[in-house]
Design a protein around this motif. Structure first.
Motif, PDB file in Angstrom:
ATOM      1  N   PHE A 102       0.803  -1.216   0.000  1.00 61.98           N
ATOM      2  CA  PHE A 102       0.000   0.000   0.000  1.00 61.98           C
ATOM      3  C   PHE A 102       0.844   1.278   0.000  1.00 61.98           C
ATOM      4  N   GLY A 103       2.139   1.161  -0.305  1.00 62.22           N
ATOM      5  CA  GLY A 103       2.990   2.342  -0.407  1.00 62.22           C
ATOM      6  C   GLY A 103       3.304   3.008   0.913  1.00 62.22           C
ATOM      7  N   LYS A 104       3.090   2.298   2.028  1.00 60.18           N
ATOM      8  CA  LYS A 104       3.243   2.911   3.345  1.00 60.18           C
ATOM      9  C   LYS A 104       4.672   3.362   3.625  1.00 60.18           C
ATOM     10  N   GLU A 105       5.656   2.636   3.082  1.00 60.29           N
ATOM     11  CA  GLU A 105       7.057   2.948   3.370  1.00 60.29           C
ATOM     12  C   GLU A 105       7.739   3.734   2.251  1.00 60.29           C
ATOM     13  N   LEU A 106       6.991   4.120   1.210  1.00 58.69           N
ATOM     14  CA  LEU A 106       7.592   4.752   0.036  1.00 58.69           C
ATOM     15  C   LEU A 106       8.407   5.982   0.416  1.00 58.69           C
ATOM     16  N   HIS A 107       9.662   6.010  -0.055  1.00 60.27           N
ATOM     17  CA  HIS A 107      10.584   7.139   0.097  1.00 60.27           C
ATOM     18  C   HIS A 107      11.129   7.308   1.514  1.00 60.27           C
ATOM     19  N   LYS A 108      10.716   6.458   2.456  1.00 58.16           N
ATOM     20  CA  LYS A 108      11.172   6.634   3.833  1.00 58.16           C
ATOM     21  C   LYS A 108      12.635   6.199   4.010  1.00 58.16           C
ATOM     22  N   VAL A 109      13.328   6.958   4.844  1.00 61.23           N
ATOM     23  CA  VAL A 109      14.698   6.631   5.240  1.00 61.23           C
ATOM     24  C   VAL A 109      14.744   6.648   6.760  1.00 61.23           C
ATOM     25  N   GLU A 110      15.314   5.602   7.334  1.00 65.38           N
ATOM     26  CA  GLU A 110      15.375   5.516   8.791  1.00 65.38           C
ATOM     27  C   GLU A 110      16.674   4.834   9.187  1.00 65.38           C
ATOM     28  N   GLY A 111      17.305   5.325  10.224  1.00 68.30           N
ATOM     29  CA  GLY A 111      18.555   4.713  10.659  1.00 68.30           C
ATOM     30  C   GLY A 111      19.052   5.334  11.948  1.00 68.30           C
ATOM     31  N   HIS A 112      20.322   5.100  12.238  1.00 63.58           N
ATOM     32  CA  HIS A 112      20.881   5.622  13.485  1.00 63.58           C
ATOM     33  C   HIS A 112      22.386   5.829  13.347  1.00 63.58           C
ATOM     34  N   ILE A 113      22.913   6.635  14.243  1.00 61.32           N
ATOM     35  CA  ILE A 113      24.355   6.816  14.376  1.00 61.32           C
ATOM     36  C   ILE A 113      24.811   6.032  15.588  1.00 61.32           C
ATOM     37  N   GLN A 114      25.881   5.279  15.435  1.00 63.36           N
ATOM     38  CA  GLN A 114      26.432   4.509  16.549  1.00 63.36           C
ATOM     39  C   GLN A 114      27.925   4.773  16.668  1.00 63.36           C
ATOM     40  N   ASP A 115      28.453   4.652  17.893  1.00 57.99           N
ATOM     41  CA  ASP A 115      29.900   4.805  18.063  1.00 57.99           C
ATOM     42  C   ASP A 115      30.595   3.481  17.767  1.00 57.99           C
ATOM     43  N   LYS A 116      31.898   3.460  17.928  1.00 56.12           N
ATOM     44  CA  LYS A 116      32.649   2.253  17.555  1.00 56.12           C
ATOM     45  C   LYS A 116      32.338   1.065  18.462  1.00 56.12           C
ATOM     46  N   ARG A 117      31.660   1.336  19.598  1.00 51.66           N
ATOM     47  CA  ARG A 117      31.220   0.241  20.488  1.00 51.66           C
ATOM     48  C   ARG A 117      29.764  -0.152  20.195  1.00 51.66           C
ATOM     49  N   LYS A 118      29.216   0.396  19.113  1.00 45.34           N
ATOM     50  CA  LYS A 118      27.869   0.113  18.611  1.00 45.34           C
ATOM     51  C   LYS A 118      26.761   0.657  19.517  1.00 45.34           C
ATOM     52  N   LYS A 119      27.080   1.656  20.311  1.00 42.35           N
ATOM     53  CA  LYS A 119      26.068   2.312  21.124  1.00 42.35           C
ATOM     54  C   LYS A 119      25.327   3.329  20.267  1.00 42.35           C
ATOM     55  N   LYS A 120      23.988   3.248  20.239  1.00 44.70           N
ATOM     56  CA  LYS A 120      23.184   4.182  19.458  1.00 44.70           C
ATOM     57  C   LYS A 120      23.220   5.567  20.094  1.00 44.70           C
ATOM     58  N   LEU A 121      23.567   6.574  19.274  1.00 40.78           N
ATOM     59  CA  LEU A 121      23.696   7.934  19.769  1.00 40.78           C
ATOM     60  C   LEU A 121      22.609   8.867  19.249  1.00 40.78           C
ATOM     61  N   ARG A 122      22.190   8.677  18.007  1.00 42.56           N
ATOM     62  CA  ARG A 122      21.122   9.479  17.403  1.00 42.56           C
ATOM     63  C   ARG A 122      20.323   8.606  16.447  1.00 42.56           C
ATOM     64  N   VAL A 123      19.035   8.909  16.312  1.00 48.50           N
ATOM     65  CA  VAL A 123      18.197   8.296  15.280  1.00 48.50           C
ATOM     66  C   VAL A 123      18.015   9.317  14.163  1.00 48.50           C
ATOM     67  N   ILE A 124      18.172   8.857  12.939  1.00 45.96           N
ATOM     68  CA  ILE A 124      17.996   9.703  11.755  1.00 45.96           C
ATOM     69  C   ILE A 124      16.769   9.176  11.006  1.00 45.96           C
ATOM     70  N   TYR A 125      15.849  10.065  10.629  1.00 42.57           N
ATOM     71  CA  TYR A 125      14.650   9.596   9.927  1.00 42.57           C
ATOM     72  C   TYR A 125      14.119  10.693   9.009  1.00 42.57           C
ATOM     73  N   GLY A 126      13.284  10.290   8.063  1.00 39.06           N
ATOM     74  CA  GLY A 126      12.666  11.244   7.141  1.00 39.06           C
ATOM     75  C   GLY A 126      12.358  10.577   5.819  1.00 39.06           C
ATOM     76  N   LYS A 127      12.382  11.379   4.759  1.00 41.82           N
ATOM     77  CA  LYS A 127      12.184  10.884   3.402  1.00 41.82           C
ATOM     78  C   LYS A 127      13.219  11.523   2.482  1.00 41.82           C
ATOM     79  N   TRP A 128      13.738  10.726   1.566  1.00 40.84           N
ATOM     80  CA  TRP A 128      14.743  11.279   0.654  1.00 40.84           C
ATOM     81  C   TRP A 128      14.120  12.247  -0.344  1.00 40.84           C
ATOM     82  N   THR A 129      12.805  12.272  -0.442  1.00 41.86           N
ATOM     83  CA  THR A 129      12.111  13.204  -1.327  1.00 41.86           C
ATOM     84  C   THR A 129      11.695  14.489  -0.613  1.00 41.86           C
ATOM     85  N   GLU A 130      11.964  14.571   0.691  1.00 44.48           N
ATOM     86  CA  GLU A 130      11.402  15.701   1.442  1.00 44.48           C
ATOM     87  C   GLU A 130      12.349  16.317   2.466  1.00 44.48           C
ATOM     88  N   CYS A 131      12.689  15.578   3.524  1.00 42.00           N
ATOM     89  CA  CYS A 131      13.495  16.150   4.603  1.00 42.00           C
ATOM     90  C   CYS A 131      14.048  15.040   5.486  1.00 42.00           C
TER      91      CYS A 131
END
Length: 413
Positions: free
Chosen positions: A209-238
């Motif tokens: 149903f196109g629910k995930e279209l254009h979505k980008v989601e991920g995170h920044i982690q340090d070298k010990r794999k600890k999550k520091l920030r979540v990054i999200y949005g759409k590559w067509t928008e912001c």
């Protein structure tokens, strides 16, 4: 834009299912009036993000802005269903933007396989951004998938940092019948080779149903794999950045309330009438901002009537411009001088087709002539070597393009 209504791509592609398409000659009507080298330069449309990263003192803040730049670099592909012209061997493209503080040179360094190399640098010696792309195109019956094989390298010289990543896959749906639409998908990993920090971005496929279209989601982690920030949005928008705990709390809250309550807007018809086409998915109106998020990047608006002009951005529309006197300053190999692209830009499809065939035949004849004399092609501005950060094979800029005359350059047109 030239109408494609009277041309059948099926007559060309029906024998190519599952095949690699870079060696298939396509009618010029399916092109857009830019070379692939010019298309590569569109990575630089949001260069302000690199300048912003250069000014930040915190490495995690720099990483999240670099992640936004990596997403912005592929944003111009939205609704760009025309194929750029294949560069000729030895073709170059130069772009100097004093207003944006950078200059770029790219060159077609190989024909089989096709490889395009580029090098961009800050006029104030703040950064270097370079890479080489070997596009792999495959036809899957109803869609064409493009894999941009190659590594992007961004060096922030003041911070002595180098970031590397590869771009996501791009797929054009309904190339035979139906409404054309584009999605990008795959995992992009951005590595800071100095700190070991990593940003992992998931460009999500369309899904049901196109629910995930254009979505980008991920995170920044340090070298010990600890999550520091979540990054999200759409590559067509912001794109946004937020604390991981805040993001998880928001997601749990959404599940309890049944998800997003805001009704979405349908930009295009979700139910294609043509039998055998992939439904064009419904496009979400906006990215829902998680409270406490920081905006990293927002796409620039397209010009009026962009849909009638190959869906070009304002930036793309400037790339083939020949300013007065430019003929004396540019290398004769610059793709602004390609007569087939210039004719297509002027709406002369017959001349564009004739010139495209002439240039392709001239290139084939030159290759045969070199093979008779056991002569190998010599690149002008790049050499094959090893990327010092990834230790993988790469095409690296040898320098000198902006400091010399071009009288010894071959006339490839």
């Amino acid at each position: 834009m030239i109408s494609r209504n009277n041309f059948s791509v099926w007559s060309i592609l029906k024998k190519c299912i599952g095949m690699e398409l870079t060696k298939i000659a396509m009618p010029v009507v399916f092109n857009e009036p830019l070379s692939f080298l010019q298309r590569l330069s569109e990575y630089m449309e949001h260069t302000h993000l690199i300048h912003e990263a250069c000014c930040l003192s915190d490495s995690i803040e720099r990483m999240q802005v670099v992640a936004a730049f990596a997403v912005s670099a592929v944003a111009s592909q939205w609704e760009r269903t025309g194929k750029p012209f294949n560069p000729l061997l030895g073709e170059t493209y130069e772009l100097i933007r004093e207003d944006e503080g950078y200059r770029l040179i790219s060159e077609q360094v190989s024909h089989h396989p096709p490889v395009s190399a580029f090098h961009a640098e800050s006029l104030k010696h703040d950064f270097v951004f370079h890479g080489s792309i070997c596009p792999k195109l495959k036809f899957w019956g109803k869609s064409i998938e493009a894999e941009p094989k190659g590594t992007m390298t961004l060096e922030l010289l003041k911070h002595k940092e180098a970031y590397t990543w590869t771009n996501p896959l791009c797929c054009v749906h309904n190339v035979i019948i139906g409404t054309l639409w584009i999605e990008q998908y795959g995992t992009v990993e951005i590595l800071n080779h100095s700190t070991g920090d990593k940003c992992i971005l998931n460009f999500k496929p369309c899904g049901m149903f196109g629910k995930e279209l254009h979505k980008v989601e991920g995170h920044i982690q340090d070298k010990r794999k600890k999550k520091l920030r979540v990054i999200y949005g759409k590559w067509t928008e912001c794109m946004y950045s937020v604390d991981p705990k805040v993001y998880e709390t928001h997601k749990k809250s959404e599940k309890k309330t049944g998800g997003e309550s805001k009704k979405t807007k349908q930009d295009v018809n979700a139910n294609c009438e043509e039998e055998g086409s992939d439904d064009v998915p419904e496009i979400q109106e906006t990215v829902t901002m998680v409270p406490g998020s920081a905006l990293l990047w927002r796409i620039s608006p397209r010009p009026p009537h962009s849909a009638q002009m190959y869906n070009f951005t304002n930036f793309a529309m400037t790339l083939n411009e020949l300013e007065p006197g430019a003929e004396r300053l540019l290398a004769p190999t610059d793709c602004r001088f390609r007569p087939d692209i210039r004719a297509m830009e002027s709406g002369d499809i017959d001349t564009a087709s004739t010139e495209k065939e002439r240039l392709e035949e001239k290139q084939r004849a030159a290759r045969k002539e070199r093979s008779r004399g056991d002569e190998e092609w010599s690149t002008q501005w790049f050499q094959f070597g090893t990327n010092p950060h990834t230790e993988a094979e790469d095409w690296l800029y040898t320098g000198g393009y902006f400091d010399r005359s071009y009288s010894d350059c071959l006339n490839i047109y």
